[in-house]
Each structure stands twice: as structure tokens, then as C-alpha cells.
Enzyme design. Structure first.
Site, PDB file in Angstrom:
ATOM      1  N   ARG A 198       0.821  -1.212   0.000  1.00  0.00           N
ATOM      2  CA  ARG A 198       0.000   0.000   0.000  1.00  0.00           C
ATOM      3  C   ARG A 198       0.859   1.268   0.000  1.00  0.00           C
ATOM      4  NH1 ARG A 198      -3.455  -1.896   2.511  1.00  0.00           N
ATOM      5  NH2 ARG A 198      -5.369  -1.664   1.328  1.00  0.00           N
ATOM      6  N   THR A 199       1.819   1.321   0.916  1.00  0.00           N
ATOM      7  CA  THR A 199       2.665   2.513   1.002  1.00  0.00           C
ATOM      8  C   THR A 199       3.505   2.676  -0.267  1.00  0.00           C
ATOM      9  OG1 THR A 199       2.744   2.280   3.409  1.00  0.00           O
ATOM     10  CG2 THR A 199       4.424   3.670   2.392  1.00  0.00           C
ATOM     11  N   LYS A 212      23.530 -10.571  -0.922  1.00  0.00           N
ATOM     12  CA  LYS A 212      24.917 -10.963  -1.180  1.00  0.00           C
ATOM     13  C   LYS A 212      25.843 -10.426  -0.083  1.00  0.00           C
ATOM     14  CE  LYS A 212      24.212 -10.409  -6.197  1.00  0.00           C
ATOM     15  NZ  LYS A 212      24.589  -9.537  -7.330  1.00  0.00           N
ATOM     16  N   ARG A 220      11.925   2.165   3.561  1.00  0.00           N
ATOM     17  CA  ARG A 220      11.124   1.407   4.523  1.00  0.00           C
ATOM     18  C   ARG A 220      12.030   0.351   5.141  1.00  0.00           C
ATOM     19  NH1 ARG A 220       5.280   1.132   5.659  1.00  0.00           N
ATOM     20  NH2 ARG A 220       4.841  -0.918   6.473  1.00  0.00           N
ATOM     21  N   HIS A 239       6.461   6.912  11.058  1.00  0.00           N
ATOM     22  CA  HIS A 239       5.854   6.663   9.758  1.00  0.00           C
ATOM     23  C   HIS A 239       5.193   7.998   9.366  1.00  0.00           C
ATOM     24  CE1 HIS A 239       4.216   4.781   6.372  1.00  0.00           C
ATOM     25  NE2 HIS A 239       3.549   3.793   6.891  1.00  0.00           N
TER      26      HIS A 239
END
Lengths: 303, 303, 303
Positions: free
Chosen positions: B53-54, B82, B103, B131
Site C-alpha cells: 500500500r505505502t 549478497k 522502509r 511513519h
């Protein structure tokens, strides 16, 4: 304003011949073109079931019309995995996009999405019966080859029970005055509701088991994969597999102009020896996914 | 040149009321619009933790401003696997993009990225407290509904300890003259530093355990999920779960104008019976993610 | 119409010095620019092996030229997993795009793709020898630093046997009049065919085991990772690992103008103490991926 403006695309049976003609004419005009018709528009791809070919051809179609694309290509890493409902996910995409392309393993998913979303919804394959845009590009390829669809002898081969491209094609080609040959092992015969539809619409069809018995009559040989997992008894699979694997040699008995089609991806059901014969139409068919989907997007979203 | 030009967006507490007002005014102007303000600009989404959604609403916002997007939606398949460091990954994206949206599950990740990158960095959620863009769209939704935020009674319900949307919202709404009701099981009460912030800023608040006791006083009911895993004793969870699951029936005691909000995705903490009540604001709230993020991107990168 | 118009990019050895000069000149012009040169063009990224840095820098390059991008970033979720052949996948992308960027673990994959596709194909790394665009940006970085490549002493350090960036760099830099120092443990010496190429082209080179023995002579120190898994005997690895891990302290014996390069991502083969020395060129080198790939895309696809 096109008559398809704002239209949901759920099943091929919802489209009239004149609507299909309109889409095919538009596709022919758009083939190889780049336009700015959908500049500023956003298409969401909601692929709950992965499909590279269908997804990338929709994406290419949208980009070639000047639009852009958001979305996801599998459930992995999406809120579905956190337990979000299908409905809430569709509502989210409805907020973000102008049109939603849905792929799902369950029958009815695209229809449900269309009921929830304000934006038009296109079914990019759900359940085991509907894949309308695949069928549109199939029909376009046949028309492009023969100039017409009426009057042709069309064989559909392989898994007619679970294969959604096959069922959708049978339903779609039945809009035309064709003679249908449904060629499958007994385990994988066409679904009852598909057969009922053919009868209700007075379509001439016959169900046969062996391609060899009818190959010389066919103009179109539409091949789909027969998967071992579909057979209760693996020995049954081994018995029939040879008949459902097309080779160049088998095509010796085919009509000169007959074309071999396949929704792709193929695994081994069409031997690569066929690729270099004039019968092979499946790469051309796949390429037609772009102009046909361009036509559809433009007719639904375009001014 | 906006006063937010080039600004990093790390925590909601870094924004003044007048800056939040500026963002909300711009969001109102941009709602439903398509522009070319950010043509040629590239946004990188660095989602070390997935969030459909974000991520998609940031992407939609950038596309609607005429810009484009690169990035990754999870650590899978990236150089992180890696063994590349977070710092080197951010430096890479800094080379490729004009703004970086981060995020991460760990607190402080966005701040570290902002220190490393020349490009502005937006925190799309890190740790369990910050947030900021979620809070901006939450505030925008409240203002859009009531015309103002000052003077409202605001309840925040659920996991106030680990839920980052909840903590960020509590900090953000405290910029306004509201009365706060922090409603949670004892195990999931708001973090000490959040409480300290409220006290330092003379915010009126009370901590309660049951929504029933205060529901009739609330203008805003901000719901978040209570997860079973957060409880040491599953029996404790079973005891409280009913109180933290909103149903249409519970809302009978709510004020007529009260709105129910949720950062989404929801699982079962808001029953779908609520969806069709006039209280349901969460779909509208989610849709506001696009204009609010458009406003932010434009104010940071534009002109 | 550029002399590189429509060209496949498979191996660095296929490019003449004058072609490399053309690419580097174009890259210099395009550095930091945004254009509309490739508006309407679509690039497909066919990354059968994941690589965030290479993929995102190609994507950024295409976007900065006004084009757009489709594709996949790993085999996961693609038709390959359903059993589709590499050839059929490439044919599909050929239908959808104007240029195809291929990454694959197997040597020869890009060449095969180029034979199948009508669109030009760029090798974004295949097998253990070819990564031509990496080498182009490596050369561009050296030229940008010293103003020329001829006459320099160039050391290549680490895994010269399996590391594709190292092998490709050795082949590419040999187009210039350099003195090469191939520095590796005996297990990881350069491949026979690479050595044969150097001899055939009369390139001055020496193979040594310890960087310490030659560091004071080097203008360029090109570092790659030595992986423990490459050694039959882990004790052998432990014995050599220190010599193949660059620290700021080791660079005390280096020339003042010497630069340290690395294709990135690094794990621990360059200590972060090196980052703040004037020798560190690897972040600048990575950033050069964008203008060099822009130049290549423009020269191949442009007008």
C-alpha cells in the site's frame, strides 16, 4: 467516446461479434505504433497468480499508449500475505489507478473485483474458463491469417477441462460460424457448461480423442498442454502423451495453410521442429498480445 | 522554491504545524490531478521491508506528477542478500535517483540513509515509532472531515507499543489541541518516550483499557491491530481481543459524526459490517495517501 | 545514425578503441543530463540472475533518456519456472521491447539471445568472463581520473578465475597500452583463455600473489572479492585472506594518485576505512554506470 468506454472485461461471452470486430480493427491500426493516447493514465496489474507473458504484454501495451503502470506480479511480499482480503486489496488499487488488470487462480475473482472497483477491470485470466484478452488475440491472429473466421475448421487440442485459455477460446470462436473439433483424452474433455453453451448456440462440434483422425480437415490447430498431474493413473498419461505432442512430422498430414497456435508458454507439447515450418503461428500470436491489448485499453479508457 | 525544498522527512515530530498546513493545502490542490511538475525526476523506493500500500501510493503519487520510479520492494534478490551493507545500498540509490523513499524494520534506518545520501530521504516507516507520511495523510483525512483538528477528542486503539502507525499518529496529532484517549491492553500501552513527549508538550491524554468506556466521547477512533504474538500468555489475548475488534454494533454508542480510521491493511480488527456505516473513513483515508504524498514530493523536489 | 546503431553488446573484446572512445565521449556529454532521446522506446531487462546495481543503473539510464522499462529481476515468478525455454522467453521479450538487457549465470546466454532476437541485445553479465558495460564504466572512470588510460600500471586483485567483472576488465583494459599486474592466490589465477588473449595481443603483464610486492607501482588497484567457497582447503583461504582485503593502512605504500576500484557490491574486501581516503574511486565508478549506459543505449537506439 467508444461504445466500450468504461467497460469491464470479464468473459469473452460478454462480447458481441461487432464489439470483437471493433477491437480487432483498432488493434490492426495500432500494430507497431506508439501514441500518447493514455498519457497520465495509470494501469494497475494485480497478478495474484504469476504470468510473465500476459503481464508484460499488458505493460508494453500501456507504455506504448503513453500511460504508466503500477502493481504486483505475485502475492509474495504483498499485504495478502499479512492477511488482507482480496476486496481490500482491490479497493486500494482502485484508489491508485485508472484501470485494474486482475489475474487469479480462482474463478470469479475478476467479476468480484469489477463489482468492488469504480475503475474498469480486465480479467487477465481467472479460474479454468475465462481469459478473454487471450481469446481476443487468438481470434485476431486467425483473422489476420485467413482474412476471416467464419467457415474455418478449428481444432482445440489438449487439456480442455482445466486449461483456461482453451475453454475461453472455445467459447470465443463459437461466436463465429466455425466447425469445432474438441480433441482431448477422456479425462480432459471440455467442461459441461462449455458444452452446454455450444449446444445452446447451435455450434457444430465433435469430440474426438486423436488428432491424427482429424488433422487433415483442420485450418486451425490450437494446442494446449496436457499435464501429467491431471491423470489419476500415470500409465494413462504415458499412453496418450504422444498424441498430444505436435511434431513437424505429424504436420505432414495437415492442410498446407493450416496454422498451429498455442497460448504459450509451451513446455514440450510443440516440438521445436515445428518452429521453422510455415504452420507455426504461436510466436506471431504472442506478439499480437500487444496491439490487441492496446486496442482494448484505448477503447475502454480513451477520450 | 518551497520552504520544504530538499527536506528529509524522518519523523512527524520534525514538522511544525505551519509546515503540516502547507502540505495539507498542497494536497487538497493536487487531489485528483495529473501534472508534469516532476517530469524527468526519478524516485527510488528502497523497501527493505515489504509494504504494498505505502509503496504503490508513493509510486502513484510520483507518476501523477510526471516523474518515474525505480527500486526494490523487498530485500529478496537484492545485493543485501549478497552481503552488501545498508550504507552501500543507499549510496547506490543516491547515484541513480532524485529522492529516496526508505522502509525498514529497524528504527533509525531512514535517518542513517538521510545522513549518507545527497538526495532527500523520506521515511516510509521504520522501527516502531516513525511513519511520518502515514500520519500526514491521517491528519489530512481528519481535517478534511471536520474542517479542523483542534478541539477534537481522539482515541487511538490497539497496539500502541509496537505499532508504528499508531505511535507516529499519537506524536503527530499532539501538534494540535486535541484530547487524546490511549486505549490498549496493559501489555501494549504506549511507549515511555511517546508518553514523555506528550507530557513535555502538555498534551491532555488518558490511558484506558476499554473502548466501551470512552467511545461516546470520541470524534476520531483510530484503530490498529492487536496481534496475538505480542502476548506472553495467549489466554490474556483471548480475554481482550473482543474489545479491540470494532463492529457496527459497537458503534451504536459512538457519536453520530465519529469516524473510524485505520492505517490498513486490516485483518479482522474492523468487521466488514462497519464498511457500510457512515463512520467508516479508512478507505477514504487510504486514498488520501496519493494527494498527500504528491504534495510532499512536489514541495521537496519541485521548483 | 551512429556507427553503433542496432549493435549487440556481447563481449568487451568486440569493441575497438575508437568505438570505446565514442561511447566514453557520449557518456561525458550525457553525465547528469535528462533528455527525450528515447521517448517511446521500451527496454526489457531479462535478469535470469539478480543484480540490483546493474539492473537499476540500466533502468535509470533508460528513464533519463525518456524511455521506459519492462522486464523481470529474477527467474522467480516467471514462465521459466513453468518450464519455458530460454529461447521462448527471449522471443517473447523481443515482441515487446526495442532492446533487451540480459543477465545470466551461464556463459553464452547473451550471445544466444542476440541470435534469437531482432532487437539489439546487451550483455549485463553472463558466465565468468563477460560483463562489457561494467568494463566500459570502469574504463570511463580511469580516463576521467587520469585523462588517459595508456601508460598506466594497472593491478587487478582477487578472484581472477571466476569473477566476471575482473576477467572482462582485464580483456578491456588490454585494448590500451597498460602494464598489467594480475594479483591472485594460485587457485584463482586468470583463466587460460584470458592469458592467451593477453599474449596474442602482446600485452605486458605479470602474475603475482601478493599486493604488497607491487602496490607502490600501481596507478589503478582493481579489487574483487575472494570467496572462501572457491578454496578446496579452507586453511588455504585463511592463509591468504588478509592480503586480499584492502585497508587504509595498506594504502600508505600506494602512489599518491593511485585509485582503488571495485565493481561492487563489496562485502569486506575493502575496509570502510578506505572510503574516506582520496584513493577510493568505487562510489564514483558505480555512479558512472548511469552515463555510460545512457551513452550506449542512445548510440544503439537513437536516431
Amino acid at each position: 467516446m467508444s461504445e466500450l468506454s468504461g467497460r469491464d472485461v470479464i468473459s469473452i461471452v460478454d462480447f458481441s461479434r461487432s464489439e470483437l470486430d471493433l477491437i480487432m480493427e483498432e488493434a490492426e491500426k495500432l500494430k507497431g505504433k506508439r501514441t500518447d493516447d493514455l498519457k497520465g493514465k495509470i494501469m494497475a496489474t494485480a497478478f495474484f497468480e504469476p504470468s510473465t507473458r500476459t503481464r508484460l504484454s499488458f505493460q508494453t501495451a500501456m507504455l506504448r499508449l503513453g500511460g504508466s503502470v503500477i502493481g504486483f506480479s505475485s502475492e509474495e511480499g504483498t499485504s495478502i500475505e499479512k492477511g488482507e482480503s482480496f476486496s481490500d486489496t482491490i479497493r486500494m488499487l482502485d484508489n491508485y489507478s485508472d484501470i485494474i488488470v486482475v489475474r487469479h487462480r480462482l474463478e470469479g475473482a475478476a467479476k468480484l473485483a469489477a463489482e468492488l472497483a469504480d475503475a474498469p477491470v480486465i480479467n487477465a485470466g481467472d479460474g479454468s474458463k475465462n481469459h478473454p484478452t487471450q481469446t481476443m488475440l487468438d481470434l485476431f491472429t486467425i483473422k489476420e491469417t485467413f482474412g476471416h473466421i467464419d467457415g474455418l475448421n478449428v481444432g482445440v487440442l489438449g487439456d480442455l477441462r482445466f486449461g483456461r485459455a482453451a475453454s475461453s477460446f472455445i467459447l470465443g470462436v463459437s461466436k463465429y460460424n466455425v466447425k469445432l473439433f474438441l480433441i482431448s483424452p477422456p479425462e480432459l474433455k471440455a467442461r459441461r457448461d462449455v458444452i452446454a453453451y455450444l449446444k445452446d448456440n447451435n455450434i457444430k462440434f465433435s469430440e474426438v480423442e486423436r488428432l491424427e483422425d482429424v488433422i487433415s480437415e483442420l485450418d486451425v490447430i490450437y494446442v494446449t498442454r496436457v499435464q501429467k498431474e491431471r491423470f489419476a493413473d500415470p500409465a494413462e498419461y504415458e499412453k496418450v502423451r504422444g498424441s498430444y505432442r505436435i511434431t513437424a512430422r505429424m504436420l505432414a498430414s495437415a492442410r498446407k495453410e493450416a496454422i498451429v497456435m498455442h497460448p504459450l508458454p509451451r513446455v514440450d507439447e510443440i516440438d521445436i521442429s515445428v518452429d521453422s515450418t510455415p504452420h507455426a503461428a504461436y510466436f506471431r500470436q504472442a506478439a499480437n498480445g500487444v496491439p490487441v491489448r492496446m486496442a482494448l485499453l484505448k477503447l475502454i479508457l480513451g477520450g
